[in-house]
Write a protein that holds these residues in place. Structure first.
Motif: not given
Length: 136
Positions: A1-25
């Motif tokens: 299981m990943a650390a809680p900080a990683f879950e925050d990143i995973a949630e943000t990546f799931a929210f972002l619609d395209d790879w360009e937004d994920r790349y910027r993040h």
């Protein structure tokens, strides 16, 4: 299981619609990563197998895993920040139990990184796992 900080990143990546937004993040995460003391950027902390210069200095404090890391490439600094969020603060005995490929796949990184960056990411994870295993 990943650390809680990683879950925050995973949630943000799931929210972002395209790879360009994920790349910027990912770049933003790299900018936010604290710089490593240049005196620590030595051959012993350099991660081999990365196209960019990458340094990781693992440490274990009070039985918990952490590391300092840096790179000369901003996108790779972002990858270091993601890996830091994945492992930092975990009890050292739990580091080996993290399925890094599966966790990182949740971010879609495997589909959008060059082969060299993917190899470098695996090398970072290997360094972390080896250090934690030796200490456990």
């Amino acid at each position: 299981m990943a650390a809680p900080a990683f879950e925050d990143i995973a949630e943000t990546f799931a929210f972002l619609d395209d790879w360009e937004d994920r790349y910027r993040h990912l770049i933003e995460l790299g900018r936010a990563l604290p710089e490593m003391d240049p005196a620590l950027q030595v051959p012993a902390t350099r991660v081999e197998g990365c196209a960019s210069q990458v340094w990781i200095l693992p440490r274990i404090e009070d039985g918990r895993f952490d590391f300092t890391g840096d790179s000369d490439a901003l996108i790779v600094r972002g990858l270091i920040a993601v890996v830091h969020a994945l492992y930092a603060g975990l009890p050292v005995g739990e580091v080996a139990g993290v399925d890094a490929p599966a966790e990182l796949a949740r971010l879609g990184l495997d589909e959008h990184l060059s082969a060299q960056r993917s190899n470098g990411l695996r090398a970072m994870v290997r360094r972390i796992r080896d250090t934690a295993s030796a200490a456990a």
